[in-house]
Design a protein around this motif. Structure first.
Motif, PDB file in Angstrom:
ATOM      1  N   UNK A  40       0.833  -1.190   0.000  1.00 42.07           N
ATOM      2  CA  UNK A  40       0.000   0.000   0.000  1.00 42.07           C
ATOM      3  C   UNK A  40       0.877   1.254   0.000  1.00 42.07           C
ATOM      4  N   UNK A  41       0.328   2.411  -0.437  1.00 46.11           N
ATOM      5  CA  UNK A  41       1.127   3.648  -0.449  1.00 46.11           C
ATOM      6  C   UNK A  41       1.744   3.940   0.908  1.00 46.11           C
ATOM      7  N   UNK A  49       9.162  -2.159  -4.626  1.00 43.89           N
ATOM      8  CA  UNK A  49       8.625  -2.533  -5.937  1.00 43.89           C
ATOM      9  C   UNK A  49       8.916  -1.437  -6.957  1.00 43.89           C
ATOM     10  N   UNK A  50       8.737  -0.175  -6.564  1.00 44.06           N
ATOM     11  CA  UNK A  50       9.010   0.942  -7.475  1.00 44.06           C
ATOM     12  C   UNK A  50      10.503   0.998  -7.819  1.00 44.06           C
ATOM     13  N   UNK A  56       6.495   3.556 -13.515  1.00 43.32           N
ATOM     14  CA  UNK A  56       5.379   3.229 -14.425  1.00 43.32           C
ATOM     15  C   UNK A  56       4.432   2.187 -13.831  1.00 43.32           C
ATOM     16  N   UNK A  57       4.823   1.541 -12.708  1.00 42.13           N
ATOM     17  CA  UNK A  57       3.913   0.586 -12.069  1.00 42.13           C
ATOM     18  C   UNK A  57       3.015   1.270 -11.041  1.00 42.13           C
ATOM     19  N   UNK A  64      -0.250   1.148  -6.162  1.00 52.43           N
ATOM     20  CA  UNK A  64       0.320   0.206  -7.125  1.00 52.43           C
ATOM     21  C   UNK A  64      -0.704  -0.104  -8.208  1.00 52.43           C
ATOM     22  N   UNK A  65      -0.287   0.006  -9.452  1.00 47.49           N
ATOM     23  CA  UNK A  65      -1.128  -0.399 -10.587  1.00 47.49           C
ATOM     24  C   UNK A  65      -0.986  -1.911 -10.736  1.00 47.49           C
ATOM     25  N   UNK A  66      -1.819  -2.658 -10.015  1.00 51.57           N
ATOM     26  CA  UNK A  66      -1.663  -4.106  -9.967  1.00 51.57           C
ATOM     27  C   UNK A  66      -1.847  -4.774 -11.334  1.00 51.57           C
ATOM     28  N   UNK A  67      -2.871  -4.402 -12.108  1.00 58.22           N
ATOM     29  CA  UNK A  67      -2.987  -5.017 -13.444  1.00 58.22           C
ATOM     30  C   UNK A  67      -1.772  -4.720 -14.327  1.00 58.22           C
ATOM     31  N   UNK A  68      -1.281  -3.474 -14.245  1.00 60.46           N
ATOM     32  CA  UNK A  68      -0.113  -3.112 -15.052  1.00 60.46           C
ATOM     33  C   UNK A  68       1.121  -3.897 -14.653  1.00 60.46           C
ATOM     34  N   UNK A  69       1.341  -4.018 -13.342  1.00 64.02           N
ATOM     35  CA  UNK A  69       2.481  -4.803 -12.863  1.00 64.02           C
ATOM     36  C   UNK A  69       2.303  -6.264 -13.232  1.00 64.02           C
ATOM     37  N   UNK A  70       1.064  -6.749 -13.110  1.00 63.65           N
ATOM     38  CA  UNK A  70       0.797  -8.149 -13.444  1.00 63.65           C
ATOM     39  C   UNK A  70       1.127  -8.467 -14.890  1.00 63.65           C
TER      40      UNK A  70
END
Length: 202
Positions: A40-41, A49-50, A56-57, A64-70
């Motif tokens: 979480x932020x 992770x960043x 960009x994630x 966190x952009x979970x779909x993008x990271x996925x």
């Protein structure tokens, strides 16, 4: 305390089984939920992770952009390994803290999607595998979760095979059945877990 590992392939219906077990009285430690909490932020997990994958994630709100990271990690086993090396230790520490807070006579169910992949079965008194045919998994992911067929197949391919999961199972719950049958089977499994759990001391 009886420590139970609960796993199953994506789309097999593990969440429904864990919900039913909680209704019966299980203490649930949900690795997926914890995995979201530890990134979480403002958390060290999100910062790591960043650092590994770049800004960009991140979504516009800083989460966190979970779909993008996925879509990045599930197409690249090396990147998936990097993500897991960040998140899994954080999830493990939080899971142990939640378990230690449960009553001594509890049935503690650890909902662990990657139990087979990470060879974690030895951590539990027994392992329950929620099983469904790959066609059923694919249908649920596309129809109920809105994934494209390609994304769904990639997620399934990134996990252990059905045979690998069944090989570590002490108990199998078939979820290629109507909900009423699933509820009945979970009730039977719960009765067995209660019999195995340590008796409450008066």
């Amino acid at each position: 305390m009886l420590k139970v590992g609960l796993t199953g392939g994506i789309g097999a219906g593990k969440s429904e089984v864990s919900r039913l077990l909680v209704e019966h009285g299980a203490v649930l430690v949900d690795a997926d939920r914890i995995a979201r909490e530890v990134v979480e932020p403002g958390t060290p997990g999100l910062a790591a992770v960043v650092e590994a994958f770049g800004t960009e994630v991140l979504a516009p709100d800083g989460s966190l952009d979970r779909p993008g990271l996925g879509s990045i990690v599930f197409a690249d086993p090396g990147k998936l390994a990097v993500l897991n090396s960040i998140v899994h230790p954080l999830v493990g520490a939080r899971s142990r803290a939640l378990e230690s807070a449960a009553a001594p006579d509890s049935v503690v169910v650890h909902d662990v999607p990657l139990l087979a992949e990470n060879s974690l079965s030895a951590l539990y008194d027994l392992v329950i595998v929620v099983d469904a045919a790959p066609g059923t998994q694919l249908d649920r992911l596309v129809r109920l979760r809105g994934m494209t067929e390609g994304d769904a197949r990639a997620r399934m391919a990134a996990q252990a095979t059905r045979e690998q999961r069944l090989a570590i199972a002490d108990v199998v719950i078939d979820n290629d059945v109507p909900l009423e049958q699933l509820e009945r089977r979970v009730g039977e499994v719960w009765a067995d877990l209660v019999r195995r759990a340590p008796a409450r001391e008066e």
